[in-house]
Design a protein around this motif. Sequence first.
Motif, mmCIF file in Angstrom:
data_model
loop_
_atom_site.group_PDB
_atom_site.id
_atom_site.type_symbol
_atom_site.label_atom_id
_atom_site.label_comp_id
_atom_site.label_asym_id
_atom_site.label_seq_id
_atom_site.Cartn_x
_atom_site.Cartn_y
_atom_site.Cartn_z
ATOM 1 N N UNK A 382 0.838 -1.203 0.000
ATOM 2 C CA UNK A 382 0.000 0.000 0.000
ATOM 3 C C UNK A 382 0.875 1.256 0.000
ATOM 4 N N UNK A 383 1.961 1.231 0.776
ATOM 5 C CA UNK A 383 2.874 2.379 0.795
ATOM 6 C C UNK A 383 3.517 2.585 -0.573
ATOM 7 N N UNK A 384 3.898 1.491 -1.232
ATOM 8 C CA UNK A 384 4.472 1.592 -2.578
ATOM 9 C C UNK A 384 3.467 2.202 -3.549
ATOM 10 N N UNK A 385 2.228 1.773 -3.440
ATOM 11 C CA UNK A 385 1.187 2.309 -4.326
ATOM 12 C C UNK A 385 1.026 3.807 -4.106
ATOM 13 N N UNK A 386 1.013 4.238 -2.841
ATOM 14 C CA UNK A 386 0.850 5.662 -2.553
ATOM 15 C C UNK A 386 2.005 6.482 -3.118
ATOM 16 N N UNK A 387 3.217 5.944 -3.017
ATOM 17 C CA UNK A 387 4.384 6.668 -3.517
ATOM 18 C C UNK A 387 4.386 6.754 -5.037
ATOM 19 N N UNK A 388 3.966 5.688 -5.724
ATOM 20 C CA UNK A 388 3.941 5.720 -7.189
ATOM 21 C C UNK A 388 2.821 6.605 -7.706
ATOM 22 N N UNK A 389 1.733 6.723 -6.947
ATOM 23 C CA UNK A 389 0.628 7.583 -7.375
ATOM 24 C C UNK A 389 0.917 9.057 -7.137
ATOM 25 N N UNK A 390 1.870 9.342 -6.253
ATOM 26 C CA UNK A 390 2.209 10.729 -5.925
ATOM 27 C C UNK A 390 3.719 10.868 -6.043
ATOM 28 N N UNK A 391 4.169 11.100 -7.268
ATOM 29 C CA UNK A 391 5.604 11.047 -7.556
ATOM 30 C C UNK A 391 6.410 12.048 -6.743
ATOM 31 N N UNK A 392 5.782 13.138 -6.293
ATOM 32 C CA UNK A 392 6.521 14.147 -5.551
ATOM 33 C C UNK A 392 6.738 13.756 -4.097
ATOM 34 N N UNK A 393 5.999 12.739 -3.645
ATOM 35 C CA UNK A 393 6.131 12.334 -2.258
ATOM 36 C C UNK A 393 7.420 11.553 -2.051
#
Length: 437
Positions: A382-393
Amino acid sequence: MAKKILLFVSGNIGQEAEEYICPDGTVVQGGLTNEAPVKYLLKTYPNVQELICVVTPEAKNAYQELKKRLNMVATGLSYVEVPFQESMSIEQCLPGIMENIKQNDEILLETTGGFRNAVMYMMLLSRLLLYVDSPIVQAVYSRRPAPGKQGSIEDVSKIIRLFDLINGMQELSSFGSVRTLRQYYGQAPEDARIASFLESMEQLNESILLCRVKQISENLKNFQTSLIELKNCSDPIMQALLPAFRKKFNGKLKTIDLIRWYLESDMLPQALTLYTEKIPERILGKNRPLETREGQSPWRVKPEHAYRDEATDELLENVFMLSWKSQKINPYQTEKSHGKYKQDWYPWTLKHLKKLLPNEQYDVNCSMEKLHQILCDYLYIKALRNLTNHASETVDSFKKEQEEYLCEQGYPALNDVTLPQVKKIMFKALARLSTIR
């Protein structure tokens, strides 16, 4: 954009003119091997501007005679001679052809003439033309007449276009795209089963890529149904290609099979999204690792979480929050709401899982070690998904305590993880879930 005829000139010369019946029912005459089919193309497409002619030394005289005869029935034609010797490799020949074809030129293929393996060159050219966006409008072949009868000009465009169908299925299997299949069948395929299959694949990809969570289950169900019905479609080539595509899913199509296919095809955003949004259904439920005890009320999604499925909401808002809700665990020794994000409690739930489960709400249907691993997998993916969906994060947006705990369990730091590592982690996570009924 221009219409151009591409042909390999045959060296035969001196034959008497013979009649050939054309696909449209008209008749043309020709004595040279290429003559009748080219005349048919010029008659059918009067706006042809150029003939690209591949000519061997043996075909020089026939080429000059062909130009002479064609100029008698069409004016304003230009001719491009591409010299070729049979000792040349195909790599030496193709540049001379392709430099005379521009993007969006419309190509007419005359496939009758040429040297012994010219047909193989034509097959390769048809693929190159597709790649450079120069469509093949029509391809023809002339059949010599039997004594006392007419010959025929055959339209072989469908044979050439079958390569598009094969390429389309390869594109679908490798990348989940139906773009080439759409070009082959058109926006409104005659066969309703094929139309339903293409539409369902497009809708499934769209709902996953745009994170339309509520639509994923329905679109996945529609795709499963259309894939089953496709075996009864009217296209025999599609029927022949379909088993290889279905084999990607071991003959079935469930959530885990689809995620595995996305990973194998390097479609990571789809794999991460589908895992995050749909795998909770594999964790919570009847005969799942976590099963709600009889008599307990089903989980109700709060209005502010209406975008989530029930299982996803329950996992994040209840299961991972058991340490916050339990009187046994109070890591901060403060009031529960004292300046802490709810995600701060996730690692504490994982650390104290054996104290928290089973409880009055949940039974556990697997070993605690396996449940712990499944929940860690989910939190990390889930953390990986969030990071890939928000490249600036960066990892800073993922709570430090979660990061530290998962790294202690052997997961790579989020800022350092590589694509091969992500795929390996997800394949292992899917394998663990596959053993669950």
